[in-house]
Design a protein around this motif. Structure first.
Motif, PDB file in Angstrom:
ATOM      1  N   THR A  54      18.256 -11.273   2.386  1.00  0.00           N
ATOM      2  CA  THR A  54      16.798 -11.391   2.358  1.00  0.00           C
ATOM      3  C   THR A  54      16.217 -10.574   3.503  1.00  0.00           C
ATOM      4  O   THR A  54      16.672 -10.687   4.659  1.00  0.00           O
ATOM      5  CB  THR A  54      16.361 -12.859   2.468  1.00  0.00           C
ATOM      6  N   TYR A  55      15.198  -9.774   3.189  1.00  0.00           N
ATOM      7  CA  TYR A  55      14.601  -8.861   4.158  1.00  0.00           C
ATOM      8  C   TYR A  55      13.107  -9.143   4.299  1.00  0.00           C
ATOM      9  O   TYR A  55      12.443  -9.529   3.322  1.00  0.00           O
ATOM     10  CB  TYR A  55      14.809  -7.407   3.730  1.00  0.00           C
ATOM     11  N   THR A  56      12.588  -8.949   5.544  1.00  0.00           N
ATOM     12  CA  THR A  56      11.149  -9.045   5.799  1.00  0.00           C
ATOM     13  C   THR A  56      10.590  -7.636   5.852  1.00  0.00           C
ATOM     14  O   THR A  56      10.965  -6.838   6.724  1.00  0.00           O
ATOM     15  CB  THR A  56      10.866  -9.783   7.107  1.00  0.00           C
ATOM     16  N   ILE A  57       9.716  -7.326   4.926  1.00  0.00           N
ATOM     17  CA  ILE A  57       9.142  -5.989   4.807  1.00  0.00           C
ATOM     18  C   ILE A  57       7.752  -6.008   5.444  1.00  0.00           C
ATOM     19  O   ILE A  57       6.883  -6.804   5.036  1.00  0.00           O
ATOM     20  CB  ILE A  57       9.042  -5.541   3.337  1.00  0.00           C
ATOM     21  N   SER A  58       7.538  -5.134   6.447  1.00  0.00           N
ATOM     22  CA  SER A  58       6.254  -5.063   7.142  1.00  0.00           C
ATOM     23  C   SER A  58       5.588  -3.718   6.881  1.00  0.00           C
ATOM     24  O   SER A  58       6.261  -2.688   6.808  1.00  0.00           O
ATOM     25  CB  SER A  58       6.439  -5.254   8.654  1.00  0.00           C
ATOM     26  N   VAL A  59       4.237  -3.762   6.785  1.00  0.00           N
ATOM     27  CA  VAL A  59       3.437  -2.548   6.623  1.00  0.00           C
ATOM     28  C   VAL A  59       2.418  -2.514   7.766  1.00  0.00           C
ATOM     29  O   VAL A  59       1.738  -3.528   8.039  1.00  0.00           O
ATOM     30  CB  VAL A  59       2.716  -2.533   5.262  1.00  0.00           C
ATOM     31  N   LYS A  60       2.302  -1.370   8.411  1.00  0.00           N
ATOM     32  CA  LYS A  60       1.380  -1.227   9.553  1.00  0.00           C
ATOM     33  C   LYS A  60       0.452  -0.048   9.294  1.00  0.00           C
ATOM     34  O   LYS A  60       0.896   1.023   8.867  1.00  0.00           O
ATOM     35  CB  LYS A  60       2.189  -1.012  10.836  1.00  0.00           C
ATOM     36  N   ASN A  61      -0.853  -0.270   9.556  1.00  0.00           N
ATOM     37  CA  ASN A  61      -1.808   0.828   9.363  1.00  0.00           C
ATOM     38  C   ASN A  61      -1.974   1.623  10.644  1.00  0.00           C
ATOM     39  O   ASN A  61      -1.307   1.354  11.658  1.00  0.00           O
ATOM     40  CB  ASN A  61      -3.142   0.310   8.829  1.00  0.00           C
ATOM     41  N   ALA A  62      -2.859   2.608  10.616  1.00  0.00           N
ATOM     42  CA  ALA A  62      -3.033   3.491  11.771  1.00  0.00           C
ATOM     43  C   ALA A  62      -3.520   2.750  13.000  1.00  0.00           C
ATOM     44  O   ALA A  62      -3.275   3.168  14.139  1.00  0.00           O
ATOM     45  CB  ALA A  62      -3.998   4.620  11.406  1.00  0.00           C
TER      46      ALA A  62
ATOM     47  N   GLY B 213      10.691  -5.234  11.363  1.00  0.00           N
ATOM     48  CA  GLY B 213       9.553  -5.577  12.210  1.00  0.00           C
ATOM     49  C   GLY B 213       9.537  -4.848  13.538  1.00  0.00           C
ATOM     50  O   GLY B 213       8.622  -5.049  14.343  1.00  0.00           O
ATOM     51  N   ILE B 214      10.517  -3.989  13.766  1.00  0.00           N
ATOM     52  CA  ILE B 214      10.594  -3.263  15.044  1.00  0.00           C
ATOM     53  C   ILE B 214      10.507  -1.760  14.812  1.00  0.00           C
ATOM     54  O   ILE B 214       9.667  -1.071  15.400  1.00  0.00           O
ATOM     55  CB  ILE B 214      11.904  -3.610  15.781  1.00  0.00           C
ATOM     56  N   ASN B 215      11.386  -1.287  13.961  1.00  0.00           N
ATOM     57  CA  ASN B 215      11.447   0.150  13.696  1.00  0.00           C
ATOM     58  C   ASN B 215      10.654   0.473  12.436  1.00  0.00           C
ATOM     59  O   ASN B 215      10.924  -0.078  11.365  1.00  0.00           O
ATOM     60  CB  ASN B 215      12.903   0.579  13.536  1.00  0.00           C
ATOM     61  N   TYR B 216       9.675   1.371  12.577  1.00  0.00           N
ATOM     62  CA  TYR B 216       8.810   1.751  11.459  1.00  0.00           C
ATOM     63  C   TYR B 216       9.104   3.190  11.034  1.00  0.00           C
ATOM     64  O   TYR B 216       9.558   4.011  11.837  1.00  0.00           O
ATOM     65  CB  TYR B 216       7.337   1.607  11.842  1.00  0.00           C
ATOM     66  N   GLN B 217       8.835   3.457   9.780  1.00  0.00           N
ATOM     67  CA  GLN B 217       9.064   4.796   9.222  1.00  0.00           C
ATOM     68  C   GLN B 217       7.935   5.135   8.271  1.00  0.00           C
ATOM     69  O   GLN B 217       7.226   4.246   7.746  1.00  0.00           O
ATOM     70  CB  GLN B 217      10.406   4.837   8.482  1.00  0.00           C
ATOM     71  N   ALA B 218       7.781   6.443   8.025  1.00  0.00           N
ATOM     72  CA  ALA B 218       6.714   6.879   7.120  1.00  0.00           C
ATOM     73  C   ALA B 218       7.077   6.645   5.658  1.00  0.00           C
ATOM     74  O   ALA B 218       6.203   6.478   4.811  1.00  0.00           O
ATOM     75  CB  ALA B 218       6.411   8.357   7.351  1.00  0.00           C
ATOM     76  N   SER B 219       8.389   6.624   5.362  1.00  0.00           N
ATOM     77  CA  SER B 219       8.822   6.429   3.968  1.00  0.00           C
ATOM     78  C   SER B 219       8.689   4.965   3.575  1.00  0.00           C
ATOM     79  O   SER B 219       8.935   4.051   4.365  1.00  0.00           O
ATOM     80  CB  SER B 219      10.275   6.874   3.808  1.00  0.00           C
TER      81      SER B 219
ATOM     82  N   PRO C  97       0.822  -1.215   0.000  1.00  0.00           N
ATOM     83  CA  PRO C  97       0.000   0.000   0.000  1.00  0.00           C
ATOM     84  C   PRO C  97       0.855   1.264   0.000  1.00  0.00           C
ATOM     85  O   PRO C  97       1.972   1.267   0.515  1.00  0.00           O
ATOM     86  CB  PRO C  97      -0.820  -0.116   1.285  1.00  0.00           C
ATOM     87  N   ALA C  98       0.298   2.327  -0.596  1.00  0.00           N
ATOM     88  CA  ALA C  98       1.022   3.580  -0.736  1.00  0.00           C
ATOM     89  C   ALA C  98       1.083   4.318   0.594  1.00  0.00           C
ATOM     90  O   ALA C  98       0.268   4.085   1.501  1.00  0.00           O
ATOM     91  CB  ALA C  98       0.351   4.448  -1.797  1.00  0.00           C
ATOM     92  N   PRO C  99       2.043   5.229   0.743  1.00  0.00           N
ATOM     93  CA  PRO C  99       2.136   6.017   1.978  1.00  0.00           C
ATOM     94  C   PRO C  99       0.892   6.883   2.187  1.00  0.00           C
ATOM     95  O   PRO C  99       0.189   7.249   1.245  1.00  0.00           O
ATOM     96  CB  PRO C  99       3.380   6.881   1.746  1.00  0.00           C
ATOM     97  N   GLY C 100       0.662   7.225   3.431  1.00  0.00           N
ATOM     98  CA  GLY C 100      -0.472   8.077   3.779  1.00  0.00           C
ATOM     99  C   GLY C 100      -1.439   7.362   4.697  1.00  0.00           C
ATOM    100  O   GLY C 100      -1.379   6.132   4.903  1.00  0.00           O
ATOM    101  N   ASN C 101      -2.350   8.120   5.293  1.00  0.00           N
ATOM    102  CA  ASN C 101      -3.403   7.587   6.178  1.00  0.00           C
ATOM    103  C   ASN C 101      -2.813   6.790   7.343  1.00  0.00           C
ATOM    104  O   ASN C 101      -3.382   5.786   7.775  1.00  0.00           O
ATOM    105  CB  ASN C 101      -4.390   6.708   5.395  1.00  0.00           C
ATOM    106  N   GLY C 102      -1.658   7.237   7.822  1.00  0.00           N
ATOM    107  CA  GLY C 102      -1.073   6.596   8.983  1.00  0.00           C
ATOM    108  C   GLY C 102      -0.322   5.321   8.700  1.00  0.00           C
ATOM    109  O   GLY C 102       0.081   4.612   9.641  1.00  0.00           O
ATOM    110  N   THR C 103      -0.104   5.003   7.446  1.00  0.00           N
ATOM    111  CA  THR C 103       0.632   3.782   7.092  1.00  0.00           C
ATOM    112  C   THR C 103       2.114   3.984   7.361  1.00  0.00           C
ATOM    113  O   THR C 103       2.680   5.035   7.040  1.00  0.00           O
ATOM    114  CB  THR C 103       0.417   3.437   5.621  1.00  0.00           C
ATOM    115  N   SER C 104       2.729   2.976   7.945  1.00  0.00           N
ATOM    116  CA  SER C 104       4.167   3.028   8.197  1.00  0.00           C
ATOM    117  C   SER C 104       4.805   1.718   7.752  1.00  0.00           C
ATOM    118  O   SER C 104       4.129   0.708   7.554  1.00  0.00           O
ATOM    119  CB  SER C 104       4.458   3.306   9.676  1.00  0.00           C
ATOM    120  N   TYR C 105       6.141   1.756   7.607  1.00  0.00           N
ATOM    121  CA  TYR C 105       6.853   0.645   6.974  1.00  0.00           C
ATOM    122  C   TYR C 105       8.071   0.276   7.823  1.00  0.00           C
ATOM    123  O   TYR C 105       8.711   1.130   8.448  1.00  0.00           O
ATOM    124  CB  TYR C 105       7.317   1.032   5.569  1.00  0.00           C
TER     125      TYR C 105
END
Length: 325
Positions: free
Chosen positions: A102-110, A86-92, A74-82
């Protein structure tokens, strides 16, 4: 009354002894040990987890030793963070400076709900291979060439040549080359490089030079075509006092007894030096003594040996009425 929003993945939700498996309004009758009753109300809201992230990977290359991962959905915005750990999240939604792995990419909503996927950054290897065909330069002429071939790697390619006499070029193939050593650096679209050192040798295409000895009574002309008859056509002739062709002959059109040297050079700069022997003979002695006068009708015998007495032997005599014979 309380309103609680949880992720749907957190079900069942336990509240006041109830195991709740769906969103809705819930009521619980509570009694204390003192016999007091109360009513608790809950509004439970379920937040769906974000869709599985879709990522684009920029691989590490020869030019860039690290890669990057961009979450395209999902695209950035509406409180989405990346997050990439799995521990440190960022808006970018972009992660840069990633070493191969190999990396595990997590997306978290508001609401704090998350989903994840894995992505790999790899090191693109340098697979370029260089081949070449050399045409050697003939003698001293600048007529050599190098035909370069590039296999594997990623097009487009760029070329950087260096060589003798400050030679440079940015083309794949090079021509009009003097003998010498040339080096090329080829860079592909990923910044990978391949280097080759190539030698253009000096080939031989020696001309055919023929010289004929000269015997004359007067000074000889070495530039006369008869002296080099039978040589290759188109040769340039120079005239020398010595075999190594370092001392020029001052006047090759009038030489006397001796051995001289002619150098023939063809259009490729190849040359051969050959000697030519010049022999100047002494002028022969021929003496004519006028006979004594006689009275008519007597005659004079011109064939008398007395008339040519004192001349060198071996003459063949003919007799004429005019000086032009």
């Amino acid at each position: 009354e309380e309103t609680i929003t949880i992720c749907e993945t957190a079900l069942p939700y336990h509240w006041n002894g109830m195991s709740i498996t769906a969103a809705g309004n819930y009521t619980a009758n509570l009694a204390t040990t003192a016999g007091c009753d109360s009513i608790a109300k809950l509004i439970l809201i379920l937040s769906p987890k974000p869709p599985t992230p879709v990522v684009a990977v920029t691989q590490a290359t020869c030019a860039a030793q690290t890669g990057s991962i961009t979450v395209t959905s999902p695209a950035p915005g509406n409180g989405t963070s990346y997050s990439i750990d799995g521990i440190n999240y960022q808006a970018s939604n972009v992660f840069t400076g990633l070493t191969p792995g190999t990396y595990t990419i997590s997306v978290k909503n508001a609401a704090g709900c998350s989903s994840s996927t894995t992505a790999s950054v790899i090191q693109i290897p340098n697979t370029m291979e260089l081949g070449h065909i050399v045409t050697n330069a003939i003698c001293t002429a600048r007529n050599g060439s190098i035909d370069l071939t590039v296999t594997k790697g990623t097009a487009p390619y760029s070329y950087s040549w260096t060589g003798p006499d400050q030679f440079t070029s940015g083309t794949e193939d090079i021509s009009n080359l003097a003998p010498g050593t040339y080096q090329v650096t080829v860079t592909d679209a990923n910044g990978c490089k391949a280097i080759a050192t190539i030698t253009v040798n000096q080939g031989e295409n020696l001309p055919t030079l023929v010289t004929h000895p000269i015997t004359l009574c007067s000074p000889a002309n070495l530039t006369d075509p008869s002296v080099t008859a039978g040589s290759d056509a188109g040769l340039t002739f120079t005239y020398w006092m010595n075999e190594s062709a370092t001392t020029p002959l001052p006047n090759p059109s009038a030489v006397y007894n001796g051995t001289y040297y002619i150098k023939g050079t063809n259009q490729w700069g190849c040359s051969v030096v050959k000697p030519v022997i010049v022999k100047i003979e002494s002028a022969p002695k021929f003496i004519v003594t006028n006979p004594a006068p006689v009275c008519s009708p007597l005659t004079v015998d011109l064939t008398s040996s007395a008339i040519t007495a004192g001349s060198d032997p071996g003459w063949t005599l003919t007799y004429w009425q005019d000086a032009g014979a």
